[in-house]
Scaffold this motif. Structure first.
Motif, PDB file in Angstrom:
ATOM      1  N   ILE A   1      -9.299   1.791  -5.605  1.00  0.00           N
ATOM      2  CA  ILE A   1      -9.376   2.985  -4.768  1.00  0.00           C
ATOM      3  C   ILE A   1     -10.817   3.256  -4.318  1.00  0.00           C
ATOM      4  O   ILE A   1     -11.039   3.886  -3.287  1.00  0.00           O
ATOM      5  CB  ILE A   1      -8.761   4.208  -5.505  1.00  0.00           C
ATOM      6  CG1 ILE A   1      -8.393   5.313  -4.528  1.00  0.00           C
ATOM      7  CG2 ILE A   1      -9.699   4.739  -6.552  1.00  0.00           C
ATOM      8  CD1 ILE A   1      -7.132   5.055  -3.815  1.00  0.00           C
ATOM      9  N   GLU A   2     -11.794   2.732  -5.065  1.00  0.00           N
ATOM     10  CA  GLU A   2     -13.199   2.919  -4.721  1.00  0.00           C
ATOM     11  C   GLU A   2     -13.558   2.323  -3.357  1.00  0.00           C
ATOM     12  O   GLU A   2     -14.553   2.701  -2.738  1.00  0.00           O
ATOM     13  CB  GLU A   2     -14.117   2.305  -5.789  1.00  0.00           C
ATOM     14  CG  GLU A   2     -14.112   3.038  -7.112  1.00  0.00           C
ATOM     15  CD  GLU A   2     -12.880   2.728  -7.974  1.00  0.00           C
ATOM     16  OE1 GLU A   2     -12.296   1.628  -7.833  1.00  0.00           O
ATOM     17  OE2 GLU A   2     -12.499   3.596  -8.767  1.00  0.00           O
TER      18      GLU A   2
ATOM     19  N   ALA B   1       0.823  -1.214   0.000  1.00  0.00           N
ATOM     20  CA  ALA B   1       0.000   0.000   0.000  1.00  0.00           C
ATOM     21  C   ALA B   1       0.855   1.262   0.000  1.00  0.00           C
ATOM     22  O   ALA B   1       0.467   2.275  -0.582  1.00  0.00           O
ATOM     23  CB  ALA B   1      -0.937  -0.007   1.215  1.00  0.00           C
TER      24      ALA B   1
ATOM     25  N   ASN C   1      -7.921   9.344   0.769  1.00  0.00           N
ATOM     26  CA  ASN C   1      -7.994   9.467  -0.686  1.00  0.00           C
ATOM     27  C   ASN C   1      -7.286   8.315  -1.376  1.00  0.00           C
ATOM     28  O   ASN C   1      -7.551   8.035  -2.538  1.00  0.00           O
ATOM     29  CB  ASN C   1      -7.360  10.781  -1.147  1.00  0.00           C
ATOM     30  CG  ASN C   1      -8.099  11.975  -0.608  1.00  0.00           C
ATOM     31  OD1 ASN C   1      -9.299  11.916  -0.381  1.00  0.00           O
ATOM     32  ND2 ASN C   1      -7.389  13.059  -0.391  1.00  0.00           N
ATOM     33  N   ASN C   2      -6.338   7.700  -0.671  1.00  0.00           N
ATOM     34  CA  ASN C   2      -5.606   6.559  -1.204  1.00  0.00           C
ATOM     35  C   ASN C   2      -5.181   5.663  -0.035  1.00  0.00           C
ATOM     36  O   ASN C   2      -5.532   5.927   1.104  1.00  0.00           O
ATOM     37  CB  ASN C   2      -4.409   7.005  -2.057  1.00  0.00           C
ATOM     38  CG  ASN C   2      -3.415   7.827  -1.272  1.00  0.00           C
ATOM     39  OD1 ASN C   2      -3.134   7.567  -0.097  1.00  0.00           O
ATOM     40  ND2 ASN C   2      -2.860   8.855  -1.915  1.00  0.00           N
ATOM     41  N   PHE C   3      -4.426   4.629  -0.332  1.00  0.00           N
ATOM     42  CA  PHE C   3      -4.062   3.637   0.677  1.00  0.00           C
ATOM     43  C   PHE C   3      -2.757   3.942   1.419  1.00  0.00           C
ATOM     44  O   PHE C   3      -2.282   3.105   2.173  1.00  0.00           O
ATOM     45  CB  PHE C   3      -3.960   2.249   0.030  1.00  0.00           C
ATOM     46  CG  PHE C   3      -5.281   1.678  -0.384  1.00  0.00           C
ATOM     47  CD1 PHE C   3      -6.077   0.993   0.526  1.00  0.00           C
ATOM     48  CD2 PHE C   3      -5.737   1.826  -1.682  1.00  0.00           C
ATOM     49  CE1 PHE C   3      -7.288   0.465   0.154  1.00  0.00           C
ATOM     50  CE2 PHE C   3      -6.952   1.286  -2.070  1.00  0.00           C
ATOM     51  CZ  PHE C   3      -7.740   0.608  -1.157  1.00  0.00           C
ATOM     52  N   LEU C   4      -2.168   5.120   1.218  1.00  0.00           N
ATOM     53  CA  LEU C   4      -0.877   5.422   1.838  1.00  0.00           C
ATOM     54  C   LEU C   4      -0.943   5.409   3.371  1.00  0.00           C
ATOM     55  O   LEU C   4      -0.184   4.689   4.021  1.00  0.00           O
ATOM     56  CB  LEU C   4      -0.326   6.765   1.350  1.00  0.00           C
ATOM     57  CG  LEU C   4       1.019   7.164   1.964  1.00  0.00           C
ATOM     58  CD1 LEU C   4       2.101   6.151   1.575  1.00  0.00           C
ATOM     59  CD2 LEU C   4       1.408   8.562   1.536  1.00  0.00           C
TER      60      LEU C   4
ATOM     61  N   ASN D   1       2.399   1.443  -3.669  1.00  0.00           N
ATOM     62  CA  ASN D   1       1.399   1.695  -4.702  1.00  0.00           C
ATOM     63  C   ASN D   1       0.083   2.095  -4.022  1.00  0.00           C
ATOM     64  O   ASN D   1      -0.847   1.296  -3.952  1.00  0.00           O
ATOM     65  CB  ASN D   1       1.199   0.446  -5.564  1.00  0.00           C
ATOM     66  CG  ASN D   1       0.197   0.656  -6.679  1.00  0.00           C
ATOM     67  OD1 ASN D   1      -0.256   1.772  -6.930  1.00  0.00           O
ATOM     68  ND2 ASN D   1      -0.187  -0.422  -7.338  1.00  0.00           N
ATOM     69  N   PRO D   2      -0.002   3.330  -3.537  1.00  0.00           N
ATOM     70  CA  PRO D   2      -1.179   3.728  -2.767  1.00  0.00           C
ATOM     71  C   PRO D   2      -2.469   3.849  -3.576  1.00  0.00           C
ATOM     72  O   PRO D   2      -3.545   3.933  -2.992  1.00  0.00           O
ATOM     73  CB  PRO D   2      -0.789   5.079  -2.168  1.00  0.00           C
ATOM     74  CG  PRO D   2       0.350   5.567  -2.972  1.00  0.00           C
ATOM     75  CD  PRO D   2       1.016   4.379  -3.582  1.00  0.00           C
ATOM     76  N   GLN D   3      -2.385   3.829  -4.887  1.00  0.00           N
ATOM     77  CA  GLN D   3      -3.594   3.953  -5.706  1.00  0.00           C
ATOM     78  C   GLN D   3      -4.298   2.607  -5.931  1.00  0.00           C
ATOM     79  O   GLN D   3      -5.513   2.569  -6.086  1.00  0.00           O
ATOM     80  CB  GLN D   3      -3.253   4.584  -7.067  1.00  0.00           C
ATOM     81  CG  GLN D   3      -2.727   5.993  -6.957  1.00  0.00           C
ATOM     82  CD  GLN D   3      -3.670   6.911  -6.208  1.00  0.00           C
ATOM     83  OE1 GLN D   3      -4.880   6.888  -6.377  1.00  0.00           O
ATOM     84  NE2 GLN D   3      -3.105   7.742  -5.331  1.00  0.00           N
ATOM     85  N   GLU D   4      -3.525   1.518  -5.951  1.00  0.00           N
ATOM     86  CA  GLU D   4      -4.119   0.203  -6.202  1.00  0.00           C
ATOM     87  C   GLU D   4      -3.227  -0.907  -5.656  1.00  0.00           C
ATOM     88  O   GLU D   4      -2.701  -1.732  -6.407  1.00  0.00           O
ATOM     89  CB  GLU D   4      -4.341   0.011  -7.708  1.00  0.00           C
ATOM     90  CG  GLU D   4      -5.270  -1.120  -8.040  1.00  0.00           C
ATOM     91  CD  GLU D   4      -5.577  -1.161  -9.519  1.00  0.00           C
ATOM     92  OE1 GLU D   4      -4.799  -1.783 -10.268  1.00  0.00           O
ATOM     93  OE2 GLU D   4      -6.592  -0.566  -9.917  1.00  0.00           O
TER      94      GLU D   4
END
Length: 144
Positions: free
Chosen positions: A38-39, A26, A47-50, A29-32
């Motif tokens: 990300i949904e 995560a 907003n993302n997985f960071l 690659n915090p977007q996916e």
């Protein structure tokens, strides 16, 4: 009791290494991360997985690995450390299910693992007669 320590040690390592791997995915690659869309975060404050990845890596991952090490070294207060990070796993799973508004098999599995770790940790605290075990045992003996 030796088996109890071995099982708890293995559970802490299993959870810790897995959480570090998932958290690192995560973070990198915090977007996916690992294909998670990300949904999933639409009902969360992220907003993302960071940030969830950092928490997963440090608190759940490193916390459980440190718990395993402390357990292996048989430190006096190992039960307390273990119960804290076991509880953190249970809370993590509950919050995650609420935020993504879904429950899948892995959530149930890790929730059960966290509860198992908590019970085993409490047994260690009772075995070592650490607080609050003496209070509970005294109360129980008065009731009998």
């Amino acid at each position: 009791m030796k088996r109890l320590y071995s099982v708890l040690f293995a559970l802490h390592l299993f959870v810790g290494i897995g959480a570090m791997a998932g958290g690192l995915a995560a973070i990198l690659n915090p977007q996916e991360p690992l294909g998670a869309p990300i949904e999933l975060l639409q009902n969360s404050p992220f907003n993302n997985f960071l940030i969830p990845g950092i928490i997963l890596f440090t608190v759940i991952g490193l916390g459980n690995v440190i718990s395993a090490i402390i357990l292996g070294l048989r430190f006096k207060f190992q039960g307390y450390v273990s119960v804290v990070f076991s509880g953190a796993l249970v809370i993590w799973i509950i919050v995650q299910c609420i935020m993504i508004n879904s429950i899948v098999f892995l959530h149930v599995l890790f929730f059960i693992i966290g509860l198992t770790q908590s019970v085993l940790s409490a047994l260690i605290i009772f075995e070592q007669r650490l607080f609050p075990s003496k209070l509970i045992l005294n109360f129980y003996n008065r009731l009998r």
